[in-house]
Design an enzyme around this catalytic site. Structure first.
Site, PDB file in Angstrom:
ATOM      1  N   GLU A  22      -8.224  -5.122   4.885  1.00 20.99           N
ATOM      2  CA  GLU A  22      -8.030  -4.793   3.475  1.00 20.99           C
ATOM      3  C   GLU A  22      -6.844  -5.555   2.878  1.00 20.99           C
ATOM      4  O   GLU A  22      -6.876  -5.960   1.725  1.00 20.99           O
ATOM      5  CB  GLU A  22      -7.847  -3.278   3.317  1.00 20.99           C
ATOM      6  CG  GLU A  22      -9.151  -2.539   3.591  1.00 20.99           C
ATOM      7  CD  GLU A  22      -8.982  -1.035   3.714  1.00 20.99           C
ATOM      8  OE1 GLU A  22      -8.690  -0.581   4.823  1.00 20.99           O
ATOM      9  OE2 GLU A  22      -9.130  -0.337   2.712  1.00 20.99           O
ATOM     10  N   ASN A  73     -10.389   7.096  10.100  1.00 19.28           N
ATOM     11  CA  ASN A  73     -10.100   8.517   9.980  1.00 19.28           C
ATOM     12  C   ASN A  73     -10.801   9.046   8.726  1.00 19.28           C
ATOM     13  O   ASN A  73     -11.428  10.091   8.736  1.00 19.28           O
ATOM     14  CB  ASN A  73      -8.586   8.736   9.949  1.00 19.28           C
ATOM     15  CG  ASN A  73      -8.237  10.152  10.324  1.00 19.28           C
ATOM     16  OD1 ASN A  73      -8.960  10.813  11.073  1.00 19.28           O
ATOM     17  ND2 ASN A  73      -7.164  10.648   9.761  1.00 19.28           N
ATOM     18  N   GLY A  74     -10.712   8.280   7.630  1.00 17.07           N
ATOM     19  CA  GLY A  74     -11.619   8.480   6.494  1.00 17.07           C
ATOM     20  C   GLY A  74     -12.844   7.624   6.775  1.00 17.07           C
ATOM     21  O   GLY A  74     -12.723   6.598   7.439  1.00 17.07           O
ATOM     22  N   LYS A  95       3.121   0.754   3.271  1.00 20.47           N
ATOM     23  CA  LYS A  95       2.755  -0.282   4.232  1.00 20.47           C
ATOM     24  C   LYS A  95       2.828  -1.615   3.496  1.00 20.47           C
ATOM     25  O   LYS A  95       2.429  -1.684   2.324  1.00 20.47           O
ATOM     26  CB  LYS A  95       1.323  -0.071   4.732  1.00 20.47           C
ATOM     27  CG  LYS A  95       1.168   1.169   5.570  1.00 20.47           C
ATOM     28  CD  LYS A  95      -0.246   1.228   6.137  1.00 20.47           C
ATOM     29  CE  LYS A  95      -0.565   2.632   6.569  1.00 20.47           C
ATOM     30  NZ  LYS A  95      -1.931   3.037   6.335  1.00 20.47           N
ATOM     31  N   ASP A 114      -9.321  12.264  16.904  1.00 18.97           N
ATOM     32  CA  ASP A 114      -9.297  10.916  17.466  1.00 18.97           C
ATOM     33  C   ASP A 114     -10.545  10.728  18.337  1.00 18.97           C
ATOM     34  O   ASP A 114     -10.756  11.465  19.304  1.00 18.97           O
ATOM     35  CB  ASP A 114      -8.023  10.714  18.290  1.00 18.97           C
ATOM     36  CG  ASP A 114      -7.846   9.252  18.668  1.00 18.97           C
ATOM     37  OD1 ASP A 114      -8.841   8.622  19.119  1.00 18.97           O
ATOM     38  OD2 ASP A 114      -6.726   8.738  18.526  1.00 18.97           O
ATOM     39  N   MET A 115     -11.366   9.745  17.959  1.00 19.44           N
ATOM     40  CA  MET A 115     -12.639   9.558  18.649  1.00 19.44           C
ATOM     41  C   MET A 115     -12.463   9.261  20.142  1.00 19.44           C
ATOM     42  O   MET A 115     -13.307   9.609  20.955  1.00 19.44           O
ATOM     43  CB  MET A 115     -13.436   8.448  17.945  1.00 19.44           C
ATOM     44  CG  MET A 115     -14.865   8.333  18.390  1.00 19.44           C
ATOM     45  SD  MET A 115     -15.799   9.902  18.306  1.00 19.44           S
ATOM     46  CE  MET A 115     -16.229   9.986  16.563  1.00 19.44           C
ATOM     47  N   ASN A 144     -14.138   0.032  17.391  1.00 19.90           N
ATOM     48  CA  ASN A 144     -13.720   0.277  18.778  1.00 19.90           C
ATOM     49  C   ASN A 144     -14.619   1.182  19.600  1.00 19.90           C
ATOM     50  O   ASN A 144     -14.519   1.179  20.828  1.00 19.90           O
ATOM     51  CB  ASN A 144     -12.311   0.895  18.776  1.00 19.90           C
ATOM     52  CG  ASN A 144     -11.279  -0.081  18.266  1.00 19.90           C
ATOM     53  OD1 ASN A 144     -11.080  -1.136  18.856  1.00 19.90           O
ATOM     54  ND2 ASN A 144     -10.647   0.257  17.152  1.00 19.90           N
ATOM     55  N   VAL A 154     -12.910   3.543  14.244  1.00 17.65           N
ATOM     56  CA  VAL A 154     -14.007   4.011  15.095  1.00 17.65           C
ATOM     57  C   VAL A 154     -15.099   2.951  15.180  1.00 17.65           C
ATOM     58  O   VAL A 154     -15.574   2.609  16.266  1.00 17.65           O
ATOM     59  CB  VAL A 154     -14.581   5.347  14.553  1.00 17.65           C
ATOM     60  CG1 VAL A 154     -15.795   5.774  15.360  1.00 17.65           C
ATOM     61  CG2 VAL A 154     -13.513   6.432  14.530  1.00 17.65           C
ATOM     62  N   GLY A 155     -15.488   2.416  14.044  1.00 16.12           N
ATOM     63  CA  GLY A 155     -16.580   1.445  14.001  1.00 16.12           C
ATOM     64  C   GLY A 155     -16.299   0.198  14.823  1.00 16.12           C
ATOM     65  O   GLY A 155     -17.191  -0.361  15.455  1.00 16.12           O
ATOM     66  N   ASN A 160       0.874  -1.166   0.000  1.00 16.75           N
ATOM     67  CA  ASN A 160       0.000   0.000   0.000  1.00 16.75           C
ATOM     68  C   ASN A 160       0.911   1.216   0.000  1.00 16.75           C
ATOM     69  O   ASN A 160       1.436   1.613   1.032  1.00 16.75           O
ATOM     70  CB  ASN A 160      -0.884  -0.042   1.252  1.00 16.75           C
ATOM     71  CG  ASN A 160      -1.868   1.110   1.313  1.00 16.75           C
ATOM     72  OD1 ASN A 160      -1.801   2.039   0.494  1.00 16.75           O
ATOM     73  ND2 ASN A 160      -2.766   1.073   2.276  1.00 16.75           N
ATOM     74  N   ARG A 192      -2.442  -2.022  -3.624  1.00 18.48           N
ATOM     75  CA  ARG A 192      -3.647  -1.210  -3.474  1.00 18.48           C
ATOM     76  C   ARG A 192      -3.524  -0.031  -4.442  1.00 18.48           C
ATOM     77  O   ARG A 192      -2.536   0.703  -4.406  1.00 18.48           O
ATOM     78  CB  ARG A 192      -3.752  -0.693  -2.050  1.00 18.48           C
ATOM     79  CG  ARG A 192      -4.925   0.237  -1.883  1.00 18.48           C
ATOM     80  CD  ARG A 192      -4.969   0.852  -0.512  1.00 18.48           C
ATOM     81  NE  ARG A 192      -6.147   1.684  -0.409  1.00 18.48           N
ATOM     82  CZ  ARG A 192      -6.195   2.816   0.282  1.00 18.48           C
ATOM     83  NH1 ARG A 192      -5.137   3.231   0.939  1.00 18.48           N
ATOM     84  NH2 ARG A 192      -7.299   3.525   0.326  1.00 18.48           N
ATOM     85  N   HIS A 245     -12.700   3.019  -0.529  1.00 19.42           N
ATOM     86  CA  HIS A 245     -12.733   1.997   0.535  1.00 19.42           C
ATOM     87  C   HIS A 245     -13.408   0.711   0.035  1.00 19.42           C
ATOM     88  O   HIS A 245     -13.907  -0.078   0.837  1.00 19.42           O
ATOM     89  CB  HIS A 245     -13.543   2.451   1.776  1.00 19.42           C
ATOM     90  CG  HIS A 245     -12.929   3.543   2.578  1.00 19.42           C
ATOM     91  ND1 HIS A 245     -13.688   4.497   3.235  1.00 19.42           N
ATOM     92  CD2 HIS A 245     -11.643   3.823   2.872  1.00 19.42           C
ATOM     93  CE1 HIS A 245     -12.892   5.324   3.880  1.00 19.42           C
ATOM     94  NE2 HIS A 245     -11.635   4.952   3.682  1.00 19.42           N
TER      95      HIS A 245
END
Ligand code: AMP
Length: 406
Positions: free
Chosen positions: A385, A212-213, A17, A283-284, A335, A332-333, A10, A92, A181
């Site tokens: 991913e 974050n996105g 990455k 950061d949530m 955690n 976020v979803g 990526n 990617r 995504h």
């Protein structure tokens, strides 16, 4: 016989990455990251499955140096790129336009097409191309496979993909909704069906990829029928630093009345908006800490974030007509129990209910957080991913191998 390993790359503008996976059992042999490429203080972090993580600070002037540094680390673990076990490298690629609906083995024509799409993905496609070209130079004999973020969304009907603007102008400049995504939405919608014990073809899912996105998608029987990101990843949900949906006239207003340039507004909407623009944090975890401490700005940012999310859940419910599951994924979803609870609160009439106890439990795998008798399943489904890119790459390489045999 070809090997069973796939290297997933990526490549971003200043980072690479990577993961090396063994597709016989899905095991991760090594995971790593090279950061701050071409900047001062470049850093490599490499974690082999059978050993200690290693970190390295030094000079990494370009992607070529980054991939060579990665290759040297893999070599040290006996996992080098020269190994006959390596079957392919999966890349990617963010923007595949309308042409790439499937993972694709890279050749010169494919590279040229990815290059042609740079005007619609100026931040991402150049870095993805550099990663592919550099990997090709390292292993010219190996299949390089491009897996596109946009591919899963190419099944969207024109009614969802077209903006209601002059058709000739839109087509001349390839202005339409592509969505992003996609690798995550594909993986998570399939894993959600698996969690329900049903075939993907039989299941309608709303996937909420909240990192974050952030993006939402409506998936009918395994095929995407709508998604919240558009021409670029700016449209849709409130994100860490991106505004998501705004009236396009905000831009003209800021130009004419605010005296801002197009580039300044681009930066404003992509980097200084969303949660960070609303409350100074993206950061949530920190936002929730502030909300719990009674911070009003953080509270409003959270409410705006949830309001938008709820609107998309409602919209995609209407698009799908029948919804079997809503799946939360990404940072976020996966955690944030408060986000999941708030997003679904008040939607009992749609059959959406979260069980407070199940929602509060932290866990690694895919799990249901709705009561057993709920009309619509609400699930937390961790995204992966890299695994999806590796699986698509491996399937394609094996397929073409088999075709060659027949
Ligand atoms: P991603 O882009 O998927 O890596 O998600 C990154 C985002 O996930 C961070 O910016 C945080 O807002 C959020 N995040 C990560 N861990 C947690 C957590 N434990 N609780 C709430 N939010 C989290």
């Amino acid at each position: 016989m070809s090997g069973s390993r796939v290297l997933v790359l990526n490549s971003g503008s200043s980072s690479v990455k990577y993961q090396l996976l063994d597709m016989r059992d899905g095991g991760r042999l090594a995971v790593g990251l090279v950061e701050r490429i071409g900047e001062s203080g470049s850093r490599l972090k490499h974690s082999p499955a059978d050993g200690e993580s290693r970190e390295w600070n030094g000079s990494v002037p370009d992607h070529d140096a980054a991939l060579k540094a990665m290759a040297a680390e893999l070599d040290r673990d006996g996992l080098g790129l020269g190994s006959p076990e390596l079957a392919a490298i999966g890349h990617r690629v963010v923007h595949g336009g309308l042409r790439f609906t499937e993972p694709t083995v890279v050749d010169d024509a494919v590279l040229a097409e990815i290059e042609r799409l740079i005007p619609v993905a100026p931040l991402h496609n150049p870095a993805n191309l550099t990663g592919i070209r550099t990997a090709q130079a390292l292993r010219p004999d190996l299949p390089q496979v491009a897996v596109f973020d946009t591919a899963f969304h190419t099944t969207m009907p024109e009614s969802a993909a077209r903006y209601a603007i002059d058709v000739e102008t839109a087509d001349a400049h390839r202005v339409r909704r592509y969505g992003f995504h996609g690798t995550s939405h594909a993986y998570v919608s399939r894993e959600t069906a698996r969690l329900l014990g049903r075939a993907p073809e039989d299941v309608n899912v709303i996937v909420l990829h909240l990192g974050n996105g952030a993006s939402a998608s409506a998936v009918r029987g395994g095929r995407c029928v709508d998604t919240s990101m558009g021409l670029t990843p700016l449209e849709g949900l409130v994100m860490g630093t991106r505004s998501g949906d705004t009236d396009p006239a905000v831009i003209f207003h800021l130009m004419r009345v605010g005296g801002m340039s197009a580039d300044e507004i681009d930066t404003l909407l992509n980097k200084r908006s969303g949660l960070i623009g609303l409350c100074g944090d993206n950061d949530m975890r920190e936002i929730r800490r502030r909300v719990d401490a009674g911070d009003e700005r953080a509270g409003l940012a959270f409410d705006i974030y949830i309001h938008r999310l709820k609107k998309y859940i409602g919209a995609y419910y209407a698009v799908l007509g029948r919804v079997d599951a809503v799946a939360f994924t990404a940072g976020v979803g996966e955690n944030s129990a408060p986000v999941r609870e708030a997003a679904v609160a008040g939607l009992e009439g749609l059959g959406l209910v979260v069980d407070g106890g199940l929602n509060a439990v932290r866990g690694d795998g895919a799990r249901l957080i709705s009561p057993a008798d709920a009309r619509v399943a609400v699930a937390v489904v961790p995204t992966d991913e890299e695994m999806e890119i590796a699986a698509q790459t491996y399937a394609l390489v094996n397929d073409s191998g088999n075709q060659n045999l027949t």
